[in-house]
Every structure is written in structure tokens, then in C-alpha cells.
Write a protein that holds these residues in place. Structure first.
Motif, PDB file in Angstrom:
ATOM      1  N   VAL A 150       0.850  -1.202   0.000  1.00  0.00           N
ATOM      2  CA  VAL A 150       0.000   0.000   0.000  1.00  0.00           C
ATOM      3  C   VAL A 150       0.881   1.245   0.000  1.00  0.00           C
ATOM      4  O   VAL A 150       0.718   2.154  -0.821  1.00  0.00           O
ATOM      5  CB  VAL A 150      -0.933   0.018   1.235  1.00  0.00           C
ATOM      6  N   ILE A 151       1.818   1.258   0.918  1.00  0.00           N
ATOM      7  CA  ILE A 151       2.643   2.448   1.117  1.00  0.00           C
ATOM      8  C   ILE A 151       3.549   2.704  -0.091  1.00  0.00           C
ATOM      9  O   ILE A 151       3.779   3.852  -0.479  1.00  0.00           O
ATOM     10  CB  ILE A 151       3.467   2.295   2.416  1.00  0.00           C
ATOM     11  N   SER A 152       4.007   1.615  -0.695  1.00  0.00           N
ATOM     12  CA  SER A 152       4.887   1.799  -1.851  1.00  0.00           C
ATOM     13  C   SER A 152       4.091   2.036  -3.130  1.00  0.00           C
ATOM     14  O   SER A 152       4.656   2.337  -4.165  1.00  0.00           O
ATOM     15  CB  SER A 152       5.797   0.581  -2.021  1.00  0.00           C
ATOM     16  N   GLY A 153       2.759   1.909  -3.030  1.00  0.00           N
ATOM     17  CA  GLY A 153       1.924   2.196  -4.195  1.00  0.00           C
ATOM     18  C   GLY A 153       1.924   1.084  -5.238  1.00  0.00           C
ATOM     19  O   GLY A 153       1.769   1.347  -6.428  1.00  0.00           O
ATOM     20  N   LEU A 197      -7.911  -1.783  -3.556  1.00  0.00           N
ATOM     21  CA  LEU A 197      -8.455  -0.730  -2.691  1.00  0.00           C
ATOM     22  C   LEU A 197      -9.431   0.147  -3.467  1.00  0.00           C
ATOM     23  O   LEU A 197     -10.511   0.490  -2.996  1.00  0.00           O
ATOM     24  CB  LEU A 197      -7.319   0.135  -2.128  1.00  0.00           C
ATOM     25  N   ALA A 253      -3.030   5.714   5.507  1.00  0.00           N
ATOM     26  CA  ALA A 253      -4.361   6.305   5.727  1.00  0.00           C
ATOM     27  C   ALA A 253      -4.887   6.972   4.465  1.00  0.00           C
ATOM     28  O   ALA A 253      -6.092   6.942   4.188  1.00  0.00           O
ATOM     29  CB  ALA A 253      -4.310   7.308   6.880  1.00  0.00           C
ATOM     30  N   ALA A 254      -3.992   7.562   3.693  1.00  0.00           N
ATOM     31  CA  ALA A 254      -4.418   8.229   2.452  1.00  0.00           C
ATOM     32  C   ALA A 254      -5.052   7.242   1.487  1.00  0.00           C
ATOM     33  O   ALA A 254      -5.840   7.619   0.625  1.00  0.00           O
ATOM     34  CB  ALA A 254      -3.229   8.925   1.787  1.00  0.00           C
ATOM     35  N   SER A 255      -4.717   5.983   1.658  1.00  0.00           N
ATOM     36  CA  SER A 255      -5.268   4.966   0.764  1.00  0.00           C
ATOM     37  C   SER A 255      -6.751   4.725   1.007  1.00  0.00           C
ATOM     38  O   SER A 255      -7.396   4.035   0.233  1.00  0.00           O
ATOM     39  CB  SER A 255      -4.513   3.649   0.952  1.00  0.00           C
ATOM     40  N   GLY A 256      -7.282   5.290   2.066  1.00  0.00           N
ATOM     41  CA  GLY A 256      -8.702   5.128   2.355  1.00  0.00           C
ATOM     42  C   GLY A 256      -8.994   3.970   3.293  1.00  0.00           C
ATOM     43  O   GLY A 256     -10.150   3.665   3.576  1.00  0.00           O
ATOM     44  N   GLU A 286       0.711  -1.432  -7.757  1.00  0.00           N
ATOM     45  CA  GLU A 286      -0.505  -1.271  -8.577  1.00  0.00           C
ATOM     46  C   GLU A 286      -1.621  -2.261  -8.227  1.00  0.00           C
ATOM     47  O   GLU A 286      -2.761  -1.879  -8.007  1.00  0.00           O
ATOM     48  CB  GLU A 286      -0.167  -1.433 -10.070  1.00  0.00           C
ATOM     49  N   GLN A 324       5.129   9.656   8.009  1.00  0.00           N
ATOM     50  CA  GLN A 324       4.652   9.799   6.632  1.00  0.00           C
ATOM     51  C   GLN A 324       4.142   8.473   6.074  1.00  0.00           C
ATOM     52  O   GLN A 324       3.231   8.453   5.255  1.00  0.00           O
ATOM     53  CB  GLN A 324       5.782  10.340   5.747  1.00  0.00           C
ATOM     54  N   ASN A 350       0.657   8.254   7.151  1.00  0.00           N
ATOM     55  CA  ASN A 350      -0.128   9.140   6.290  1.00  0.00           C
ATOM     56  C   ASN A 350      -0.442   8.440   4.972  1.00  0.00           C
ATOM     57  O   ASN A 350      -1.571   8.487   4.473  1.00  0.00           O
ATOM     58  CB  ASN A 350       0.636  10.434   5.997  1.00  0.00           C
ATOM     59  N   ALA A 351       0.553   7.795   4.417  1.00  0.00           N
ATOM     60  CA  ALA A 351       0.372   7.118   3.133  1.00  0.00           C
ATOM     61  C   ALA A 351      -0.640   5.987   3.256  1.00  0.00           C
ATOM     62  O   ALA A 351      -1.511   5.815   2.401  1.00  0.00           O
ATOM     63  CB  ALA A 351       1.708   6.588   2.623  1.00  0.00           C
ATOM     64  N   LEU A 387      -3.272  -1.444  -4.991  1.00  0.00           N
ATOM     65  CA  LEU A 387      -4.106  -0.229  -5.055  1.00  0.00           C
ATOM     66  C   LEU A 387      -5.367  -0.468  -5.870  1.00  0.00           C
ATOM     67  O   LEU A 387      -6.417   0.103  -5.583  1.00  0.00           O
ATOM     68  CB  LEU A 387      -3.307   0.933  -5.655  1.00  0.00           C
TER      69      LEU A 387
END
Lengths: 579, 579
Positions: free
Chosen positions: B180-183, B191, B217-220, B185, B211, B214-215, B188
Motif C-alpha cells: 500500500v505504502i509503496s503504491g 483498494l 491512511a491516504a489509501s482510504g 498497482e 509519513q 499518512n500514506a 491499489l
């Protein structure tokens, strides 16, 4: 992928769109205020903290960042402003969202009135961002009562059809609380339709208590904004309702209800303004003003802010709203501090929409569709149409309680001449409610005592809730002139004084003006000043007091276009007291 | 109309279905406990107060009524119980709802495993009412890692397809927080699919902070149940996450995190059990046990109850759940008091489901579809298949930290004979992870140090998260016998001691037993006792410690069916330390 970028920005790997620096940040989850920076990307909040980079940087100048303010219940029409002018004032005071119940305009124009409100707000833009979210409620009480002629009627069947539309966020305040409690089928069908569509239902249950309140709450209605005191608030909270503290222009319960809020229950309170006039919006503020008041009343500022942000989002299920935290929408208000709540800047979806007290969007360009234009249609009113013959010499007059909306019945002795009551030498005025939607020719006639107007007539096409034309005067001729003038203006406020006409058009549905806010304020104030010179007592509002004289759900004696109505008995009556 | 009757009952006009008398009622909105009666109709709460009439009346004997308890996150499979047996125990302890993540069974059986869980719970009934609501999460990490062979794989595409089904309430805990944090694909996309379907996403972010948090949590992702201390809780709360305090059998953070709860933030805490074994469920309790613990830790009982009721409903948007108030579902637990939380009776949708500590529904009749039967498919394991040749004389052994799940790498000297390591005279055991889903013949081999088993072998088909067959032993012959015995039983727990076989079948997917709860407890305890006699150290669980030795996301050295895995380097390694 948008999500990928947001996460990338949150993690500090990628550069954000905007970094708001030099601010303190209020956290609705912890109640704490802490120093930090807010990183935004793609309209959302990526992260809070330090160490972020932004393509652009905004210096908050030490202000406190709070989430965008949301008015949980408002009838925009009551400002007499166009949606554009309203938005401009509201935004400047930190409002980024409103739960809007277009009850007034829908009573005049039907669903098209609601569509107009939504569309007018939707067209506003700053950098591609809409400055104010509008959660539009489908009015539940159109008409408000069956005792008057409104411009539209929305029955249960139409409600069921309309509530499913994306246009409508929920069902507007269910004012007909007696029908809910008594289980009236048509009303329950409306509620059931909203529930089946999983949409929230707003309430309106003044003084309802005990088993009757249980019944009202059992209906699934989630909110109420009519509490008058602490005990009433607490009972509604206990019943599971969200209580909206109201900071309206004419009705405010902020002071009388503030002590109901405590550390355990504060999440169950919201803030709303219900009805707020243009002058108050400009000079006092909007939700920010309610925050100031509540803090002055002793409410913890952190509780107060939640009541206008996170709590509203929780109550209505507004995704991404009400907090400054990762994944939330970039709706942020910078205030000087959490005492003055003086708004320094507003961001909506990460875009600066307000700076130095000024909204940065164009509110001059107005959406003005045919559906809300030229809505005043009357059959020509002649002076003789306003004759009121009282053969018995005794009549029922309405007397409004000072500073209030309740109009009591008072039996007065009257003389007649040529088939018309003689007003001269009395403290009586004649009142006419002229049906103005279908030119049916319906005119309700009555008497008002002690209002204090001399030498002419006054009239308005805002008349809750069906918004017929209400005219008060001391002679039939001037009253007929008012009717003609208001028809010509497409609705508005009018005075005839010593033969001279003063008209301020409310050209949007006869309810709102397409003029700029300062002009609306200036014109309504100058008309009010004329009315005062004509003798309207200080305890009454020259236009708004008459506007409520035809609202047949407020005690005790009211006048609609169909005649005099005894609210206590819930039936029509006559002006003349028969022998 | 149902609504009409509910309102009629609430108003006192109509007779209710059930009246619960002689109780005190806890109000989640006000935090107060007040005397009163609860009137129910059509499965819902009509009103609270006095003056109601009921077709039937229940005397609460002075107990305190609290809303039905909801476990906000649980893997039912960890109880080793069938859904029916689990439900019976959970209900008896006041549970009326669970947010269930069928992560284990879906890793074995795919979506059919989830369907089985839902259906098994759905078939339970008392008077037409389902005693436990199951909010089923679609597992997000199937397989949990790409380094092992699981019974199923659910990629982003399938996730997007499945998450839209009514079957799934949300997306289960996203354990792959680094992705999730590393993004990453694929992660994500999962999600995003859940967000687009407007379904909640559960989290799992141990020690994630700053941070990186934050990342995450930013994922929803909305929740987390992995906090270990107050500071970690508070940081997650500040980030807008709901923090789930966990009262699990092996992992509990109730004591270490309780002090994070305060009057402002308590609405952001939930209670979950994550993994709870049958013995604890029966003897200690379920969510009620967590309530007791939290209150003992100094948490205000009114806060604690909200954490298991209203807060869960708020977090997940469970309509009609979490409160005793008009329009809410009639899910009510009567407890002796809000200190002992001893459950006297439970009502679900207004129907008595538990009395005198006993669930009133039949948990003997079990749903047992083919999809979850006979899931253990292996290629026959011969003793020689388990030979482990270490030519260099030095090997990597796993050593589990006492009372924990982390297994460190320890380099040990070993002797070999006939191409196999000599265990005799060492503190080493051999471990085999036998792929058991597709009979591929994959066998991972390794060494475990200081576990303390002598004279045989032990094995289990519960092995997080892919649930292959884990076998530990001091000789290849007994280990091979375990494999055969577990295959024959359709999965389970097995011991071979001095040539004697003891098997307890976990016939449901190799994870859970179709036997009654007391039998499950008795059998697992007797097997545990045998293992202890064979020397398994007190600081280890004879079956559960091995069950986590193949979980390649927990540090530091793990074994999967594909070989030894270095979690720190995140790559496969060899048992033999090459010169």
C-alpha cells in the motif's frame, strides 16, 4: 492512478500540489491543535506533518486550520439572495458545504426550483473547483398544508420517484410532525421511500416529547433543529436524533441550548442556520458566527468546530468531509483563532477560494432559467375585490405576538360602510392573501390588529410556505396597486406610501433577487425604513411578519388564499363573528 | 405498513410485540443509565419509557440493557470451531454481530470458503431470527505472500468483480501494508475497487508511523487493530483511522493501549478479537470479556460499551445497529451490570436468543458443503522425501522467540548421515511444510531449534496464511505418518508418539472442526497435553507455534512449501550455509 499519486505524496516520495505552511491544525479526532504543514494532492489531503514538498506553497501566517464548515440545514431562499450571491457571502465566512432544503422555491416552482438551486451552485467555479458543496434535500412538505394554494404539489408517489435521483441527497425536513406521529399513510410513504433509497431524512419536531417523540424518532427521521431549551435537546439526543443548534436570523437557539452539550454527547450536535438573511450573512457571518456564539456561551471550541464539520459528515454520511486528515477532501478554512473564528482564507478541494475576506469566484454571472422567472401570475386585483363586509359588527382579527410568529385571534368591533369594513380611526389593517401561482383569482381577506401602518399598503410575494402574495394596507386602492406592482416585478417587496410606489423585485420565483448582495441589503433596508416611517411597530418586521401570517401550521389564526384559518381547531373560519 | 405499526407502538397507541420490563437502560448517545422499559415491534425498538403494553413481557430482573455487542474484526476460523459452534458461544456472550474476515478459509477454498461462512451463519435461526449478523469481508490478501502455494488466489480483477456482490460487506484487512505504502498497482487496484463500490476497507499496519502512516491512511483504509501502545493508537486516531482494541487469545493490546482512550476520542475506538480460540470463547467470553478487561484497565464503562456497539456501527455504517433507541434494531443484551458484564439474556431483532447463558438455537445441525470438505490433497509423503542433506555442516535453524511469533535465524552445526541431518543428541527438530491444496508434491524442509519435542512428530493443517501442512518431528518416519494421517482426516491436528497416532480432524477446510465446541476444546487440550509430555516447552503452543512458522510476513526466518524464506531480505534462502 489518482490513489497512487495521493499515496506517493503522503509518503513524501512525490511532490504535492499544494503545501499549506505556517499553520496550526485542529484535529477533529483528537481535539488537539498542533503545529504542522498540510500537504494536498489531487484535491485531497495527503498528509499532515513536516518534510513535504509542494508545487505551490501557501503561507498560513500562523492561522489555525479547521475543516470546511458545513451548514447542516438551510433554506437558501430565506436570504433573498440568488444562489450565486449567497455562495459568495457564505464562502467568505468559511462555508464549504450546505445541506440545502429548497422548500420555498419548490413550493413555487416544483422540482424545477430544486434543479435550479443545484445547477446555480454547480456552475460556480474557482480553478475548476466548486466552492460550496450542495447536499440538496427533496422538500417533504409541498404544499406545507392542504389549506392553501401552492405553486406545486409533490405527493408520495412523486417523492418516491424523485428521491431516487442523484440530484437529491435526502428528504427535507418533515414539518408535518403530527402526520408522522399519527401515522398518516401519505406521509409515511414519503419517509419509507427515502429509507428505501437509503437517503437521510431531516426532521422538525418542535416541543415534541415523551412517547410522541419516540414515535417521531421511530419513523427514522434523523435530525431536529427546533429545540428551544436544554431539556428538549437532551431528550432528542437520548432518542438517537442529531440535534441541530440553530443560528438563524429570526430563530436562534444557540444560547438557550448551549448547555445541553457535554463531553459525552457533543458528537450528536450539529450547527445549522435554517433561515439567514443577507444582512446577517454579510455583517455577522454564517456558520462561523454560530461558532463564535457557541464559544461565547461556554462551549469548548473543539466541540463547536466538530459540530460544524465532522459531526455533520457523520450524520449525513458525507464521504471525505469534516476532517483535516489523509484521504479527506482538501476543504480547509484558515481562521485567526478558535475564539474569533475570523476567516483568513478558504481552500476547497485544495484550491484557494477565499482570501482577505473575499470569495475568489464570479458571482455576477447568474444562472436564471425560465422556470424560476415570471412566476407571479394573478388575476387582476381591483380595489372592490378587497371589500370585506362584516354585517354582525364583530370580527376576528389577527394580532401577532411581539417579536414572534404566533398570531392570536382577537375579537374586535367593526363598522361597515358600502359593504366594506371601515379601517380609519381603528388600529386595524386589512390583509389580503392573493393566490399568485395560477391566477385563480383566489383572495383571502382578513384583519390585522396593531401592526401600525398608516397611509398606504405593503406587500410581498414571500409568504411561507406557499408564497402567495400577502398585502397589508389601510385602503383597498393602495392594496390593489401593490398587487399590480408585484405582478409586474415578477414578485418582490412593495410599498405604496401617499400614492408613491416603491418596489424591490424578487425576480427569482418571487422569492429571491438576482441583484448583488449589497444591493439586496440596501434596497430591503430602505423599504423597511419607509415602512417604519409609515408606523410599523418596532416589534414587527415590516415584510417578514406579514410573510408568516399565511403559514397555517403556526398558531393560532392565519390567513391563506382560501380564507381565514383557525390553526387551533385546524379548520377554516370566518372573519365575521356571526351573532 | 411496518413503519406505521412501529410508529403506532412507539406512540403508545398500539400494543407492542415485546416489552422488556424491570431493566436499566444504557444510552450510547448520552452515556447515561436510566430506568425504563423497552418496547419492541416488528423486530425493532419502538420506544423507551413507561406506559407501553406488550403482547409478551420479559422481566429483566433489574439487569442493565446494552446494545448487542459487535466484534469489529474476527477470523472465525481461528476458533477451530464451525460457524454454528462459534455462533453458539459468541451469542451466549452477548455478541449479535461480527465483522468477519474469512481470510483463512478463502486462502484454502477461495470465494466458496467465504460463501460457506456466510451461509452457515445465515442458516441459524431462533424464531425466524438470525442470532448473529455477519458482515463478511472479502479477504484482500489471497495469497498473503507470493512465496507459498495457497489454495486460491484472488487478484485485483477478481476482487473488483467480487467486492460488488451483496455477499461482501467490505474488503478485509489489507495486511500487505508495504505494498500500500509503496503504491504497488495490484494492491491499489483492490483498494480502489472497494472504494468505488462504497465498501469499507479494513487495515493492518503494525508500527507504521509518520509519513508512512499518512500514506497508509491516504489509501482510504479505515481501521487498524495492530497498535501495541498508546502512542501508536493516538497517532492512528489523529490520522483519522478507527483503532480497534484487540482482545484476542494470543494477541491482546487491551492493557497496553487502554490509556489512549479519552473523553474526546473514545468514539474512534472499536473492540475486536481478531483470533480467539474455542477455550477462551467458552471460558472467558468474547467481546464481553474485552469489556471487562477494559473497565479493569480504567476505561469508563460507558466508553467501553460504545466501543463495542455504536462506534462499530458508525465506523462501518451499520444501519439500525449499536443503540437502544427508537427505530434501531431490537438487538439487546441484558448484563448483570456494567462492571462484570455477565450476560443474563440476549435479544436479537426482538427475539430472545440467549437465556441463562445458553444460546436458544440449534448449533448441532451443520451446513457442510462439498466445497469445504476433503480439502487436503497431497502427493504421498515417504520418509525419504524428508531427508535434508547439509554438506557444509552448518545450517540455518529457526528459533521462535518465547511466547511470540517471530522466529529468528540461528546458525547451527549439524552432522549428516546417509544424506540426512542427524537430529538425535541435538536440540533440533526437522520441519516440513507440505503443500496440501493441489498435491503438487512441494515440500519445504528446515530445522527448528529448542522447540522441545522428543520421540515422534506433530502436525497441523492450520498454517498461516496458506494453510499448508506443517509437520515437526525428530524422525522422518513419524513425520511421514503424520502427513498420511492428516490427509486421511481431511486435515486436522495430529501427533505420533512412540508409534501411536492421535488425530483430531479439522474436517472443515482443514481449519475447523465440525464437532461441538466442548469436544473441540477437550480434544485439542488432550493433544496439547500429549505434546507437552513429549517435551514441547511451555513458552510455545504445540500446534499454534508451528502454525505460524510458515507465515512469510513475520520476521525473520520462515519456511513455506517452496523453501526457507528470509523475511528480512524478503527472498528465499537455503538451509545449508554454504562454505
Amino acid at each position: 492512478m489518482e490513489l497512487k499519486r495521493l499515496i506517493g505524496c503522503a509518503s513524501g516520495r512525490e511532490e504535492c500540489d499544494l503545501l499549506i505552511k505556517n499553520v496550526k491544525i485542529f484535529n477533529v479526532f483528537t481535539g488537539e491543535i498542533s503545529a504542522g504543514e498540510i500537504a494536498l494532492a489531487g484535491g485531497k489531503i495527503a498528509g499532515i506533518g513536516y518534510g513535504y514538498r509542494g508545487k505551490s506553497v501557501y503561507d498560513g501566517g500562523g492561522a489555525t486550520a479547521i475543516p470546511g464548515l458545513i451548514d447542516s440545514h438551510i433554506h437558501v431562499e430565506s436570504s433573498l439572495l440568488s444562489p450565486e450571491a449567497f455562495a459568495s457571502l457564505a464562502a467568505a465566512h468559511g462555508t464549504t458545504g450546505i445541506v440545502a432544503d429548497p422548500h420555498e422555491i419548490v413550493n413555487v416552482c416544483g422540482i424545477e426550483g430544486a434543479e435550479y438551486i443545484k445547477e446555480a451552485f454547480s456552475r460556480l467555479s474557482v480553478g475548476g473547483v466548486n466552492p460550496i458543496d450542495v447536499y440538496l434535500q427533496l422538500p417533504s412538505c409541498v404544499p406545507a398544508t392542504p389549506f392553501e394554494t401552492s405553486g406545486a404539489a409533490i405527493d408520495a408517489e412523486e417523492t418516491a420517484r424523485e428521491i431516487g435521483r442523484e440530484l437529491f441527497f435526502g428528504l427535507g425536513e418533515m414539518m408535518n410532525y403530527p402526520a408522522v406521529i399519527s401515522g398518516e399513510e401519505e406521509t409515511l410513504e414519503k419517509l419509507q421511500a427515502a429509507q428505501e433509497a437509503c437517503k437521510p431524512i431531516d426532521g422538525h419536531a418542535p416541543t415534541v416529547s415523551g412517547q410522541l417523540l419516540n414515535a417521531y424518532a421511530a419513523s427514522g427521521i434523523a435530525t431536529d433543529h427546533e429545540s428551544e431549551n436544554t431539556a428538549e435537546c437532551l431528550e432528542k439526543i437520548a432518542c438517537g436524533m442529531f440535534v441541530q443548534l440553530r443560528g438563524g436570523s429570526s430563530a436562534s437557539n444557540l444560547k438557550s441550548c448551549a448547555s445541553a452539550v457535554n463531553e459525552f454527547n457533543f458528537r450528536r450536535f450539529l450547527i445549522c442556520s435554517d433561515d439567514k438573511n443577507a444582512r446577517d450573512l454579510m455583517r455577522k457571518g454564517h456558520v462561523d458566527d454560530a461558532l463564535r456564539m457557541l464559544v461565547q456561551c461556554g462551549i469548548d471550541p473543539s466541540h463547536a468546530v466538530c459540530m460544524a464539520t465532522k459531526n455533520v459528515a457523520d450524520c449525513y454520511g458525507l464521504r471525505g468531509k469534516g476532517a483535516i486528515a489523509p484521504a479527506y477532501d482538501g476543504d480547509i478554512v484558515l481562521v485567526k483563532d478558535m475564539l474569533s473564528f475570523a476567516v483568513a482564507a478558504v481552500f476547497k478541494a485544495g484550491v484557494l477560494t477565499v482570501e482577505n475576506g473575499k470569495a475568489l469566484f464570479d458571482d455576477e454571472q447568474k444562472y436564471f432559467p425560465a422556470a424560476v422567472k415570471n412566476t407571479v401570475r394573478i388575476r387582476s386585483v381591483k380595489a372592490d375585490d378587497l371589500k370585506l363586509d362584516i354585517k354582525s359588527g364583530r370580527a376576528r382579527a389577527m394580532k401577532v405576538r411581539p417579536y414572534g410568529l404566533i398570531s392570536d385571534e382577537e375579537i374586535v368591533s367593526v363598522d361597515c360602510k358600502d359593504g366594506d369594513v371601515i379601517l380609519e380611526g381603528t388600529s386595524l389593517l386589512k390583509i389580503a392573501v392573493v393566490e399568485r401561482h395560477f391566477a385563480s383569482g383566489n383572495i383571502g381577506l382578513g384583519l390585522v390588529k396593531d401592526f401600525g401602518l398608516k397611509g398606504g399598503a405593503i406587500g410581498i410575494t414571500v409568504a411561507h410556505d406557499s408564497h402567495n402574495m400577502v398585502i397589508l394596507g389601510d385602503n383597498n386602492g393602495d392594496m390593489a396597486r401593490i398587487a399590480a406592482a408585484l405582478e409586474k416585478a415578477g414578485g418582490g417587496m412593495a410599498i405604496v406610501q401617499n400614492g408613491k410606489e416603491y418596489v424591490f423585485p424578487l425576480d427569482i420565483a418571487g422569492l429571491m433577487s438576482s441583484a448583488p448582495a449589497d444591493e439586496v441589503i440596501e434596497k430591503t433596508e430602505s423599504l423597511t425604513a419607509i415602512a417604519r416611517k409609515m408606523g410599523v411597530k418596532d416589534c414587527y418586521e415590516p415584510f417578514m411578519t406579514p410573510a408568516f401570517l399565511s403559514l397555517a401550521v403556526i398558531p393560532a389564526l392565519k390567513l391563506t388564499d382560501r380564507g381565514l384559518f383557525d390553526v387551533t381547531k385546524f379548520e377554516f373560519t370566518t372573519v365575521e363573528v356571526k351573532a
